[in-house]
Design a protein around this motif. Sequence first.
Motif, PDB file in Angstrom:
ATOM      1  N   THR A  65       1.067  -1.207   0.031  1.00 16.44           N
ATOM      2  CA  THR A  65       0.051  -0.143   0.120  1.00 16.44           C
ATOM      3  C   THR A  65       0.831   1.198  -0.465  1.00 16.44           C
ATOM      4  N   THR A  66       1.742   1.074   0.094  1.00 13.87           N
ATOM      5  CA  THR A  66       2.868   2.046   0.316  1.00 13.87           C
ATOM      6  C   THR A  66       3.165   2.911  -1.240  1.00 13.87           C
ATOM      7  N   ALA A  67       3.111   1.872  -2.116  1.00 15.03           N
ATOM      8  CA  ALA A  67       2.922   2.429  -3.943  1.00 15.03           C
ATOM      9  C   ALA A  67       1.597   3.430  -3.999  1.00 15.03           C
ATOM     10  N   THR A  68       0.652   3.158  -3.206  1.00 14.66           N
ATOM     11  CA  THR A  68      -0.226   4.222  -3.549  1.00 14.66           C
ATOM     12  C   THR A  68      -0.467   5.672  -2.629  1.00 14.66           C
ATOM     13  N   LYS A  69       0.230   5.892  -2.074  1.00 18.18           N
ATOM     14  CA  LYS A  69       0.496   6.510  -1.061  1.00 18.18           C
ATOM     15  C   LYS A  69       1.763   7.670  -0.785  1.00 18.18           C
ATOM     16  N   ALA A  70       2.430   9.416  -0.441  1.00 17.94           N
ATOM     17  CA  ALA A  70       3.620   9.885  -0.510  1.00 17.94           C
ATOM     18  C   ALA A  70       3.882   9.128   1.198  1.00 17.94           C
ATOM     19  N   SER A  71       5.422   8.257   1.074  1.00 21.09           N
ATOM     20  CA  SER A  71       5.579   7.731   1.815  1.00 21.09           C
ATOM     21  C   SER A  71       6.802   7.960   2.483  1.00 21.09           C
ATOM     22  N   PRO A  72       6.671   9.455   3.456  1.00 17.85           N
ATOM     23  CA  PRO A  72       7.928  10.058   3.861  1.00 17.85           C
ATOM     24  C   PRO A  72       9.416   8.774   4.903  1.00 17.85           C
ATOM     25  N   PHE A  73      10.353   8.424   4.755  1.00 21.35           N
ATOM     26  CA  PHE A  73      11.484   7.995   4.721  1.00 21.35           C
ATOM     27  C   PHE A  73      11.527   7.071   3.708  1.00 21.35           C
ATOM     28  N   LEU A  74      10.645   6.608   3.139  1.00 21.88           N
ATOM     29  CA  LEU A  74      10.474   5.289   2.305  1.00 21.88           C
ATOM     30  C   LEU A  74      10.160   5.587   0.843  1.00 21.88           C
ATOM     31  N   ALA A  75      11.075   6.904   0.911  1.00 23.46           N
ATOM     32  CA  ALA A  75      10.719   6.797  -1.023  1.00 23.46           C
ATOM     33  C   ALA A  75      10.747   6.254  -2.373  1.00 23.46           C
ATOM     34  N   THR A  76      11.865   5.449  -1.763  1.00 21.91           N
ATOM     35  CA  THR A  76      12.985   4.176  -2.913  1.00 21.91           C
ATOM     36  C   THR A  76      12.102   3.470  -3.067  1.00 21.91           C
ATOM     37  N   TYR A  77      11.860   2.942  -1.766  1.00 17.85           N
ATOM     38  CA  TYR A  77      10.396   1.473  -1.318  1.00 17.85           C
ATOM     39  C   TYR A  77       9.336   2.009  -2.154  1.00 17.85           C
ATOM     40  N   ALA A  78       9.108   2.495  -1.781  1.00 17.61           N
ATOM     41  CA  ALA A  78       7.349   3.475  -2.241  1.00 17.61           C
ATOM     42  C   ALA A  78       7.101   3.838  -3.655  1.00 17.61           C
ATOM     43  N   SER A  79       8.317   4.644  -4.236  1.00 16.46           N
ATOM     44  CA  SER A  79       8.377   4.353  -5.651  1.00 16.46           C
ATOM     45  C   SER A  79       8.314   2.840  -7.095  1.00 16.46           C
ATOM     46  N   SER A  80       9.426   1.921  -5.823  1.00 17.05           N
ATOM     47  CA  SER A  80       8.966   0.843  -6.445  1.00 17.05           C
ATOM     48  C   SER A  80       8.005  -0.126  -6.352  1.00 17.05           C
ATOM     49  N   LYS A  81       7.722   0.031  -5.430  1.00 17.27           N
ATOM     50  CA  LYS A  81       6.375  -0.989  -5.174  1.00 17.27           C
ATOM     51  C   LYS A  81       5.435  -0.092  -5.847  1.00 17.27           C
ATOM     52  N   ALA A  82       5.580   1.096  -6.168  1.00 12.72           N
ATOM     53  CA  ALA A  82       4.316   2.331  -7.782  1.00 12.72           C
ATOM     54  C   ALA A  82       4.583   1.008  -8.518  1.00 12.72           C
ATOM     55  N   ALA A  83       5.465   1.304  -9.338  1.00 14.87           N
ATOM     56  CA  ALA A  83       6.188   0.785 -10.062  1.00 14.87           C
ATOM     57  C   ALA A  83       6.064  -0.516 -10.199  1.00 14.87           C
ATOM     58  N   LEU A  84       6.103  -1.441 -10.073  1.00 12.98           N
ATOM     59  CA  LEU A  84       5.514  -2.351 -10.008  1.00 12.98           C
ATOM     60  C   LEU A  84       4.245  -3.272  -9.939  1.00 12.98           C
ATOM     61  N   THR A  85       3.254  -2.366  -9.286  1.00 10.61           N
ATOM     62  CA  THR A  85       2.204  -2.167  -9.153  1.00 10.61           C
ATOM     63  C   THR A  85       1.399  -1.725 -10.475  1.00 10.61           C
ATOM     64  N   SER A  86       2.553  -0.514 -11.021  1.00 11.54           N
ATOM     65  CA  SER A  86       1.785  -0.470 -12.299  1.00 11.54           C
ATOM     66  C   SER A  86       2.051  -1.639 -13.517  1.00 11.54           C
ATOM     67  N   LEU A  87       3.405  -1.830 -13.807  1.00 14.21           N
ATOM     68  CA  LEU A  87       3.998  -2.890 -14.572  1.00 14.21           C
ATOM     69  C   LEU A  87       2.312  -3.992 -14.239  1.00 14.21           C
ATOM     70  N   GLY A  88       2.388  -4.891 -13.561  1.00 12.13           N
ATOM     71  CA  GLY A  88       1.555  -5.719 -12.988  1.00 12.13           C
ATOM     72  C   GLY A  88       0.238  -4.964 -14.142  1.00 12.13           C
ATOM     73  N   THR A  89      -0.463  -4.140 -13.218  1.00 14.34           N
ATOM     74  CA  THR A  89      -1.856  -4.035 -13.585  1.00 14.34           C
ATOM     75  C   THR A  89      -2.294  -3.657 -15.306  1.00 14.34           C
ATOM     76  N   THR A  90      -0.823  -3.681 -15.758  1.00  6.30           N
ATOM     77  CA  THR A  90      -0.801  -2.702 -17.095  1.00  6.30           C
ATOM     78  C   THR A  90      -0.399  -4.542 -17.666  1.00  6.30           C
ATOM     79  N   LEU A  91       0.213  -5.042 -17.674  1.00  6.26           N
ATOM     80  CA  LEU A  91       0.543  -6.979 -18.158  1.00  6.26           C
ATOM     81  C   LEU A  91      -1.006  -7.155 -17.991  1.00  6.26           C
ATOM     82  N   TRP A  92      -1.834  -6.948 -16.876  1.00  7.18           N
ATOM     83  CA  TRP A  92      -3.240  -7.393 -16.565  1.00  7.18           C
ATOM     84  C   TRP A  92      -3.673  -7.254 -17.812  1.00  7.18           C
ATOM     85  N   TYR A  93      -4.053  -6.202 -18.322  1.00  8.43           N
ATOM     86  CA  TYR A  93      -4.679  -6.322 -19.971  1.00  8.43           C
ATOM     87  C   TYR A  93      -3.567  -5.948 -21.471  1.00  8.43           C
TER      88      TYR A  93
END
Length: 252
Positions: free
Chosen positions: A204-232
């Motif tokens: 869920t860090t992929a869906t919101k601002a995550s102070p002190f977790l910026a790189t982790y959260a943005s990587s998870k956001a990229a993973l989420t975008s990858l997966g949902t796009t591949l679903w289509y």
Amino acid sequence: MMGMLDAAAAGAAPRGQEARRYPYGVIVCFLSAFAVAVFTHKAVSPPPPVAKTDFVRRYGRVALITGATQGVGAEFAEQLAAMGFNLVLVSRTAETLRKRAQGIEERHGVKVTQIVAELGVKGSEQKVIREASGLGVSLYVGNHAGTAILAQDGGTRRLWVDEPLERHLSQVEATFSSHLRLCHHYAREFASVNRGGIILVSSTTATKASPFLATYASSKAALTSLGTTLWYELRPLNVDVVVGLLAGPATP
């Protein structure tokens, strides 16, 4: 479906209570939602029980799971083995992996192949691909993730700019880039035979601002975008993809 998984994960069990029970509920939800995506192409809540025969018929009998020795990954292994899947388990800890594989074989009577790999190191996914070659993998569960820098430092909060670039790049490798490489390999394999499934474990860090977790959260956001796009993109090729957003599971 994303919201359904998120809600199920968030409400499965309070932090610190029965760590095993929490991932069990998450995995059942994941697998049920996966079956829903396959057989109805609609998100329903709550999802119906997964029929073991349907799942195995759809996805063959070999599942590769990364980050498979503890927490959510270990429960994926248990649930899929109970369905009759032979497993390819990937972990960076050889002894823990050996014990996990042995226990699953004894409990479920399935074959478990062990691959020791540190997926936070660039190029390590090639070892996984090489050692799993010829095993007939037809379901890929991408559960591995590098430990967030904040957790690595025992909860010490430091600004993003105060961390060396190398630590951020290592985080991206473990949390996103290695997933991309493995997804690319298995998605191509599955698409070539018009059969297969991919499950990606995000946060869920992929869906919101995550102070002190910026790189982790943005990587998870990229993973989420990858997966949902591949679903289509992969649906017309009979390859199913689902992404789950976990909210602080009470597991290692």
